[in-house]
Design a protein around this motif. Structure first.
Motif, PDB file in Angstrom:
ATOM      1  N   ALA A  62      14.641 -43.592  61.699  1.00 56.57           N
ATOM      2  CA  ALA A  62      14.577 -42.264  62.309  1.00 56.57           C
ATOM      3  C   ALA A  62      14.075 -42.288  63.744  1.00 56.57           C
ATOM      4  CB  ALA A  62      13.685 -41.354  61.471  1.00 56.57           C
ATOM      5  N   GLY A  63      13.271 -43.263  64.086  1.00 55.85           N
ATOM      6  CA  GLY A  63      12.708 -43.304  65.433  1.00 55.85           C
ATOM      7  C   GLY A  63      13.416 -44.270  66.343  1.00 55.85           C
ATOM      8  N   LEU A  64      13.307 -45.538  66.040  1.00 56.27           N
ATOM      9  CA  LEU A  64      13.836 -46.574  66.920  1.00 56.27           C
ATOM     10  C   LEU A  64      15.358 -46.568  66.985  1.00 56.27           C
ATOM     11  CD1 LEU A  64      11.419 -49.427  65.828  1.00 56.27           C
ATOM     12  CD2 LEU A  64      11.241 -47.979  67.852  1.00 56.27           C
ATOM     13  N   GLU A  65      16.001 -46.648  65.839  1.00 56.54           N
ATOM     14  CA  GLU A  65      17.464 -46.709  65.819  1.00 56.54           C
ATOM     15  C   GLU A  65      18.071 -45.440  66.425  1.00 56.54           C
ATOM     16  OE1 GLU A  65      21.260 -47.315  62.819  1.00 56.54           O
ATOM     17  OE2 GLU A  65      19.248 -47.624  62.036  1.00 56.54           O
ATOM     18  N   GLU A  66      17.541 -44.300  66.068  1.00 58.35           N
ATOM     19  CA  GLU A  66      18.069 -43.037  66.584  1.00 58.35           C
ATOM     20  C   GLU A  66      17.916 -42.952  68.102  1.00 58.35           C
ATOM     21  OE1 GLU A  66      20.003 -39.525  66.691  1.00 58.35           O
ATOM     22  OE2 GLU A  66      19.831 -40.828  64.960  1.00 58.35           O
ATOM     23  N   SER A  67      16.785 -43.359  68.635  1.00 53.56           N
ATOM     24  CA  SER A  67      16.564 -43.335  70.086  1.00 53.56           C
ATOM     25  C   SER A  67      17.532 -44.254  70.812  1.00 53.56           C
ATOM     26  CB  SER A  67      15.128 -43.754  70.423  1.00 53.56           C
ATOM     27  OG  SER A  67      14.227 -42.792  69.971  1.00 53.56           O
ATOM     28  N   ILE A  68      17.722 -45.437  70.266  1.00 55.52           N
ATOM     29  CA  ILE A  68      18.641 -46.401  70.895  1.00 55.52           C
ATOM     30  C   ILE A  68      20.072 -45.895  70.839  1.00 55.52           C
ATOM     31  CG2 ILE A  68      19.647 -48.711  70.679  1.00 55.52           C
ATOM     32  CD1 ILE A  68      16.802 -49.646  69.830  1.00 55.52           C
ATOM     33  N   ARG A  69      20.500 -45.416  69.688  1.00 59.07           N
ATOM     34  CA  ARG A  69      21.894 -44.944  69.551  1.00 59.07           C
ATOM     35  C   ARG A  69      22.174 -43.744  70.460  1.00 59.07           C
ATOM     36  NH1 ARG A  69      25.185 -46.991  65.795  1.00 59.07           N
ATOM     37  NH2 ARG A  69      24.327 -48.376  64.215  1.00 59.07           N
ATOM     38  N   ARG A  70      21.182 -42.898  70.652  1.00 59.43           N
ATOM     39  CA  ARG A  70      21.346 -41.738  71.534  1.00 59.43           C
ATOM     40  C   ARG A  70      21.472 -42.194  72.990  1.00 59.43           C
ATOM     41  NH1 ARG A  70      16.575 -39.023  71.094  1.00 59.43           N
ATOM     42  NH2 ARG A  70      16.827 -38.974  68.867  1.00 59.43           N
ATOM     43  N   ALA A  71      20.655 -43.163  73.390  1.00 61.27           N
ATOM     44  CA  ALA A  71      20.643 -43.636  74.773  1.00 61.27           C
ATOM     45  C   ALA A  71      21.777 -44.610  75.091  1.00 61.27           C
ATOM     46  CB  ALA A  71      19.294 -44.302  75.081  1.00 61.27           C
ATOM     47  N   VAL A  72      22.191 -45.376  74.078  1.00 56.48           N
ATOM     48  CA  VAL A  72      23.196 -46.424  74.284  1.00 56.48           C
ATOM     49  C   VAL A  72      24.217 -46.357  73.146  1.00 56.48           C
ATOM     50  CG1 VAL A  72      23.522 -48.874  74.825  1.00 56.48           C
ATOM     51  CG2 VAL A  72      21.298 -47.826  75.228  1.00 56.48           C
ATOM     52  N   PRO A  73      25.162 -45.427  73.234  1.00 56.75           N
ATOM     53  CA  PRO A  73      26.131 -45.268  72.148  1.00 56.75           C
ATOM     54  C   PRO A  73      27.026 -46.492  71.939  1.00 56.75           C
ATOM     55  CG  PRO A  73      26.538 -43.684  73.928  1.00 56.75           C
ATOM     56  CD  PRO A  73      25.308 -44.429  74.275  1.00 56.75           C
ATOM     57  N   GLU A  74      27.058 -47.392  72.903  1.00 56.71           N
ATOM     58  CA  GLU A  74      27.856 -48.611  72.762  1.00 56.71           C
ATOM     59  C   GLU A  74      27.324 -49.555  71.681  1.00 56.71           C
ATOM     60  OE1 GLU A  74      27.639 -47.730  77.289  1.00 56.71           O
ATOM     61  OE2 GLU A  74      26.394 -47.460  75.536  1.00 56.71           O
ATOM     62  N   VAL A  75      26.070 -49.395  71.311  1.00 57.30           N
ATOM     63  CA  VAL A  75      25.445 -50.252  70.304  1.00 57.30           C
ATOM     64  C   VAL A  75      26.122 -50.027  68.953  1.00 57.30           C
ATOM     65  CG1 VAL A  75      23.304 -50.596  68.993  1.00 57.30           C
ATOM     66  CG2 VAL A  75      23.231 -50.434  71.485  1.00 57.30           C
ATOM     67  N   THR A  76      26.480 -51.131  68.295  1.00 54.60           N
ATOM     68  CA  THR A  76      27.154 -51.034  67.003  1.00 54.60           C
ATOM     69  C   THR A  76      26.186 -51.061  65.824  1.00 54.60           C
ATOM     70  OG1 THR A  76      27.477 -53.433  66.908  1.00 54.60           O
ATOM     71  CG2 THR A  76      29.258 -52.121  67.867  1.00 54.60           C
TER      72      THR A  76
END
Length: 87
Positions: A62-76
């Motif tokens: 909920a915290g780390l993964e969500e923040s990264i995916r929001r900032a860097v949608p290229e991440v798979t």
């Protein structure tokens, strides 16, 4: 992927982690970017109390993964590095 492109992505990932980091630090934990693979998988190392916290899975998702995916949608994918892999 060019070095410049990868460096830009790493910077965006670090910025996303920095947005969550104060909450982790408040509870005695932290997170470190272990690796960004060529196939856009982010591998994170949980540090301090985050390694053994029973809520770490929820914090991670909920915290780390969500923040990264929001900032860097290229991440798979975003995954935690098992403690056994950390040298």
């Amino acid at each position: 992927m060019s070095i410049e492109m990868k460096e830009g992505l790493v910077k965006r990932i670090e910025d996303a982690l920095d947005s969550v980091r104060p909450y982790l630090l408040a509870d005695g934990g932290d997170v470190k970017l272990h690796e960004l693979t060529d196939d856009m998988v982010v591998r994170l190392e949980l540090l301090g109390s985050c390694q053994s916290c029973p809520m770490s899975a929820m914090t991670f998702k909920a915290g780390l993964e969500e923040s990264i995916r929001r900032a860097v949608p290229e991440v798979t994918k975003v995954e935690a590095v098992p403690v056994s892999e950390i040298a």
